[in-house]
Design an enzyme around this catalytic site. Structure first.
Site, PDB file in Angstrom:
ATOM      1  N   HIS A 510       6.191 -13.777 -52.105  1.00  0.00           N
ATOM      2  CA  HIS A 510       6.221 -12.717 -51.778  1.00  0.00           C
ATOM      3  C   HIS A 510       4.987 -13.563 -50.435  1.00  0.00           C
ATOM      4  CE1 HIS A 510       6.223 -11.024 -55.801  1.00  0.00           C
ATOM      5  NE2 HIS A 510       7.590 -11.120 -54.796  1.00  0.00           N
ATOM      6  N   TYR A 511       5.152 -13.867 -49.409  1.00  0.00           N
ATOM      7  CA  TYR A 511       4.311 -14.676 -48.079  1.00  0.00           C
ATOM      8  C   TYR A 511       4.906 -13.402 -47.438  1.00  0.00           C
ATOM      9  CZ  TYR A 511       8.644 -17.829 -47.724  1.00  0.00           C
ATOM     10  OH  TYR A 511      10.062 -18.370 -47.533  1.00  0.00           O
TER      11      TYR A 511
END
Length: 571
Positions: A510-511
């Site tokens: 989820h960067y």
């Protein structure tokens, strides 16, 4: 009529007309390999990146414009490693040059992946679908009504209610026993307590991705080129107060150079939707970024913008693997506990971690090739070591892989890092540092998340899915001993949850960040300091939206497509 009301009015019209002349996936007449593209072409909009945001954006803009969508990877269709739930992890294990997943290792030592396929991360992820919380929408400044209509547009095609079987039900009931209340049942909404979220896997276990949203496209208004790697955005300067984006240079799979330009028109634009690594990387390669850094790579500076590549964040994920005495269903993320202290509790189970029971097995998340939860440390991952590990794993009984992970993800996060170029090759990964747990608040949230997981494991509801002789310290030590990252290990990981969080940190993919709103782009996602260029994807986020971002990234593509079209049509 105000621009917002015009946008909402247009969205209503488009919702009923999008399917009028649509085509069904995977039989898109507008999709082709870049080798068949002309050497020079002209469009109203050029979108770089056919991912989770780029596909819905292209489908929407095609309703009233000519759109070129450039995707560096191939098609997701016909690849069971992408489409089948039971094969989850296989695409991430594929390290070949044609893999839909491109592995990278952050400077923190955490093994990660970025998408290289039409549909982007929605082709690789665990499928969980949930909306952003209302306060996130409000803080960003989006129009709530258009946001909801855009979510619904996405959900019409790609979302489903997951089947709740025994193991996931035990996790849900364990969350409730642990005090993550109330029970909110099945909902897409972000609500404190425990809920069942949506999934992009249908009842047959088949994945539906952002590429399916191209079914909404006007076939005569869209061209999708696969294996089209964009090397540079072209700018005009002559007679302009500010640099004006007017074209792109890209190469096909054979390395042949091609150019695409914007048609003449004041509202025509180039839109970068290449993700949190790709978008800041392409801006820098095109001369928009920190001047000294660009000069060090012999890149001509178009605009000195030191904030490109800053604010990189990755939500730290930590998990506990719980072996089960009973068979468990194959499940990815279905249940989530949304806590008040800032941690999200999720879980996944079954043979998908072993890659299935029939040979030849790839071992999914345990694959010696994938790094994450693998049996061979990345620094020692020679072919000989991989072959030896696979041979050993083939001799193991299936029960060695039976069980599941209960994980926690830190919201936000507060800690940030940065991205830099390694070289001028857009196909190679830039250098990225996320600085996991740099801020104490992130570490505190992780500790509370692990404590909640321990309560679930000790709950009455979950009791039949754990061995009584395996204590919590045993489970912690077992998970911590795995080669899940390149970080040094400490003997006190099971006694200090702070140390456990630091030693076992992983990614949940989820960067975000690198082109943030207010820093690199404005509220309309226009790149500050240049004209006719926007960035629309997760690189613009300051914080990850809700428990899992893919719903909001797809929504954003649709939302901004409607908004851009409304601006185009407004007088």
């Amino acid at each position: 009529m105000g621009v917002w009301w015009w946008s909402i009015f247009l969205a209503a019209i488009l919702f009923f007309h999008d399917f009028c002349a649509s085509e069904t996936a995977p039989n898109y007449s507008f999709m082709q390999n870049a080798t068949s593209a002309p050497s020079v072409s002209y469009y109203d909009y050029i979108i770089v990146g056919g991912g989770t945001a780029g596909c819905p954006l292209a489908a929407t803009l095609s309703q009233n414009s000519s759109v070129l969508l450039l995707e560096r990877g191939g098609s997701p269709y016909g690849n069971p490693n992408i489409t089948s739930l039971s094969s989850f992890g296989a695409a991430l294990s594929d390290l070949s040059p044609t893999s839909p997943s491109q592995r990278f290792i952050s400077e923190d030592g955490v093994i990660n992946a970025r998408a290289r396929v039409l549909g982007g991360g929605s082709c690789l992820n665990a499928g969980f679908y949930t909306r952003a919380p209302p306060d996130y929408v409000r803080d960003v400044g989006w129009n709530g009504r258009l946001v909801n209509e855009s979510y619904e547009w996405v959900e019409e095609v790609v979302t489903f209610e997951p089947p709740m079987r025994q193991w996931q039900s035990a996790v849900r009931d364990g969350l409730l026993e642990a005090g993550v209340l109330p029970n909110n049942g099945f909902t897409y909404d972000h609500l404190y307590g425990t809920k069942i979220g949506g999934t992009i896997f249908d009842q047959k276990g088949q994945r539906h991705t952002a590429a399916d949203l191209l079914e909404y496209a006007n076939p005569t208004g869209l061209t999708v080129l696969l294996h089209a790697s964009v090397h540079k955005i072209l700018f005009r300067h002559k007679g302009k107060i500010r640099p004006l984006a007017h074209g792109v240079i890209f190469r096909d799979a054979k390395g042949a150079k091609r150019r695409a330009y914007l048609k003449n028109g004041p509202k025509n634009e180039i839109i970068i939707s290449s993700g949190a690594l790709g978008s800041p990387q392409l801006l820098m390669l095109s001369g928009v970024g920190p001047a000294e850094h660009l000069k060090a790579h012999n890149i001509t500076v178009v605009l000195d913008q030191p904030l490109v590549g800053q604010g990189m964040s990755d939500n730290p994920m930590n998990a506990i693997f719980v072996p089960s005495p009973l068979p468990v269903e194959v499940s990815l993320i279905q249940v989530v506990g949304i806590t008040h202290f800032g941690s999200y509790i999720e879980a996944a189970s079954g043979e998908n971690f072993a890659g299935g029971s029939s040979p030849p097995r790839d071992y999914g998340m345990f694959s010696p090739k994938i790094g994450q939860l693998s049996t061979v440390p990345p620094k020692h991952r020679t072919q000989e070591a991989i072959d030896k590990a696979v041979e050993y794993m083939n001799q193991l009984d299936d029960t060695a892989f039976r069980g599941g992970f209960i994980l926690e993800k830190v919201m936000g996060p507060v800690s940030t890092g940065h991205l830099e170029l390694r070289n001028r090759n857009p196909n190679e990964n830039p250098s990225v540092t996320f600085n996991y747990f740099k801020e104490p608040q992130d570490l505190s949230r992780c500790v509370q998340g692990i404590q909640t997981i321990e309560k679930i494991i000790d709950s009455k509801a979950f009791s039949k899915f754990r061995y009584n002789f395996m204590s919590l310290p045993t489970l912690l030590n077992m998970t911590a001993s795995g080669p899940i990252n390149l970080l040094p290990k400490h003997s006190n990981a099971s006694t200090s949850l702070e140390q456990y969080c630091k030693d076992t940190v992983m990614t949940i993919w989820h960067y975000h960040g690198g082109c943030q709103v207010g820093q690199v782009v404005d509220q309309d996602y226009k790149v500050l300091g240049v004209d006719a260029l926007r960035v629309i994807d997760g690189s613009t986020f300051n914080y990850s939206p809700g428990t899992n971002p893919q719903a909001t990234v797809m929504m954003l593509g649709r939302y901004m497509g409607v908004k851009i079209l409304s601006e185009r049509l407004a007088k």
